[in-house]
Scaffold this motif. Structure first.
Motif, PDB file in Angstrom:
ATOM      1  N   ALA A  54      27.322  68.608  20.137  1.00  0.00           N
ATOM      2  CA  ALA A  54      28.636  69.555  19.481  1.00  0.00           C
ATOM      3  C   ALA A  54      29.653  69.501  20.467  1.00  0.00           C
ATOM      4  N   MET A  55      30.884  69.380  20.013  1.00  0.00           N
ATOM      5  CA  MET A  55      32.105  69.490  20.604  1.00  0.00           C
ATOM      6  C   MET A  55      33.239  70.088  19.494  1.00  0.00           C
ATOM      7  N   LEU A  56      33.823  71.063  20.118  1.00  0.00           N
ATOM      8  CA  LEU A  56      34.928  71.989  19.504  1.00  0.00           C
ATOM      9  C   LEU A  56      36.061  71.500  20.182  1.00  0.00           C
ATOM     10  N   ARG A  57      37.190  71.065  19.169  1.00  0.00           N
ATOM     11  CA  ARG A  57      38.536  70.757  19.790  1.00  0.00           C
ATOM     12  C   ARG A  57      39.502  71.922  19.197  1.00  0.00           C
ATOM     13  N   LEU A  58      40.113  72.638  20.093  1.00  0.00           N
ATOM     14  CA  LEU A  58      41.275  73.370  19.803  1.00  0.00           C
ATOM     15  C   LEU A  58      42.550  73.130  20.375  1.00  0.00           C
ATOM     16  N   TYR A  59      43.669  73.088  19.515  1.00  0.00           N
ATOM     17  CA  TYR A  59      44.952  72.786  19.927  1.00  0.00           C
ATOM     18  C   TYR A  59      45.970  73.815  19.782  1.00  0.00           C
ATOM     19  N   ASN A  60      47.018  74.332  20.616  1.00  0.00           N
ATOM     20  CA  ASN A  60      47.927  75.201  20.380  1.00  0.00           C
ATOM     21  C   ASN A  60      47.471  76.652  20.182  1.00  0.00           C
ATOM     22  N   LYS A  61      46.247  76.932  20.881  1.00  0.00           N
ATOM     23  CA  LYS A  61      45.718  78.081  20.961  1.00  0.00           C
ATOM     24  C   LYS A  61      45.993  78.538  22.327  1.00  0.00           C
ATOM     25  N   THR A  62      47.000  78.986  22.460  1.00  0.00           N
ATOM     26  CA  THR A  62      47.456  79.453  23.871  1.00  0.00           C
ATOM     27  C   THR A  62      46.793  80.594  24.410  1.00  0.00           C
ATOM     28  N   GLU A  63      46.339  81.534  23.796  1.00  0.00           N
ATOM     29  CA  GLU A  63      45.500  82.582  24.317  1.00  0.00           C
ATOM     30  C   GLU A  63      44.231  82.096  24.921  1.00  0.00           C
ATOM     31  N   ILE A  64      43.548  81.216  24.015  1.00  0.00           N
ATOM     32  CA  ILE A  64      42.402  80.777  24.452  1.00  0.00           C
ATOM     33  C   ILE A  64      42.285  79.984  25.527  1.00  0.00           C
ATOM     34  N   TYR A  65      43.469  79.207  25.575  1.00  0.00           N
ATOM     35  CA  TYR A  65      43.433  78.223  26.724  1.00  0.00           C
ATOM     36  C   TYR A  65      44.028  78.841  28.032  1.00  0.00           C
ATOM     37  N   ASN A  66      44.639  80.053  28.009  1.00  0.00           N
ATOM     38  CA  ASN A  66      44.900  80.820  29.139  1.00  0.00           C
ATOM     39  C   ASN A  66      43.815  81.427  29.834  1.00  0.00           C
ATOM     40  N   ALA A  67      42.909  81.856  28.681  1.00  0.00           N
ATOM     41  CA  ALA A  67      41.541  82.759  29.143  1.00  0.00           C
ATOM     42  C   ALA A  67      40.731  81.528  29.821  1.00  0.00           C
ATOM     43  N   PHE A  68      40.435  80.388  29.309  1.00  0.00           N
ATOM     44  CA  PHE A  68      39.516  79.506  30.081  1.00  0.00           C
ATOM     45  C   PHE A  68      40.173  79.023  31.511  1.00  0.00           C
ATOM     46  N   LEU A  69      41.529  78.783  31.450  1.00  0.00           N
ATOM     47  CA  LEU A  69      42.391  78.336  32.478  1.00  0.00           C
ATOM     48  C   LEU A  69      42.149  79.531  33.568  1.00  0.00           C
ATOM     49  N   THR A  70      42.246  80.816  33.572  1.00  0.00           N
ATOM     50  CA  THR A  70      42.142  81.905  34.517  1.00  0.00           C
ATOM     51  C   THR A  70      40.782  81.915  34.657  1.00  0.00           C
ATOM     52  N   HIS A  71      39.853  81.732  33.979  1.00  0.00           N
ATOM     53  CA  HIS A  71      38.425  81.780  34.321  1.00  0.00           C
ATOM     54  C   HIS A  71      38.245  80.433  35.589  1.00  0.00           C
ATOM     55  N   PHE A  72      38.559  79.497  35.100  1.00  0.00           N
ATOM     56  CA  PHE A  72      38.343  78.380  35.944  1.00  0.00           C
ATOM     57  C   PHE A  72      39.052  78.230  37.412  1.00  0.00           C
ATOM     58  N   MET A  73      40.442  78.989  37.289  1.00  0.00           N
ATOM     59  CA  MET A  73      41.062  79.264  38.513  1.00  0.00           C
ATOM     60  C   MET A  73      40.425  80.162  39.423  1.00  0.00           C
ATOM     61  N   ASN A  74      40.165  81.460  38.579  1.00  0.00           N
ATOM     62  CA  ASN A  74      39.082  82.234  39.387  1.00  0.00           C
ATOM     63  C   ASN A  74      37.993  81.859  40.145  1.00  0.00           C
TER      64      ASN A  74
END
Length: 82
Positions: A54-74
């Motif tokens: 299963a794969m979910l693609r999201l685009y232009n969902k800035t809040e979700i993108y930033n949440a995952f990016l913050t989690h990854f960077m932490n």
């Protein structure tokens, strides 16, 4: 019984779309600020051909993108080698 958080795995791909505009223009006219792909897909040939993935693609969902990016960077900044 194992905690479900210990038993689950998810693959996450984050793409900053601002650097992809020229590349994407030739392939598909998508103007996206960012992309998030997540799911069970391991990005390997069996996952494309025979596995039940299963794969979910999201685009232009800035809040979700930033949440995952913050989690990854932490995790990246505080992680340790195995």
């Amino acid at each position: 019984m194992r905690n479900i958080a210990q038993a689950m795995q998810v693959e996450v791909v984050l793409i900053d779309g601002s650097s992809m505009d020229a590349f994407l223009e030739d392939i598909r006219p998508v103007r996206a600020k960012n992309f998030v792909f997540l799911g069970s897909h391991n990005m390997q040939p069996p996952a494309l051909r025979s596995n039940d993935e299963a794969m979910l693609r999201l685009y232009n969902k800035t809040e979700i993108y930033n949440a995952f990016l913050t989690h990854f960077m932490n995790a990246w900044n505080t992680g340790t080698d195995y």
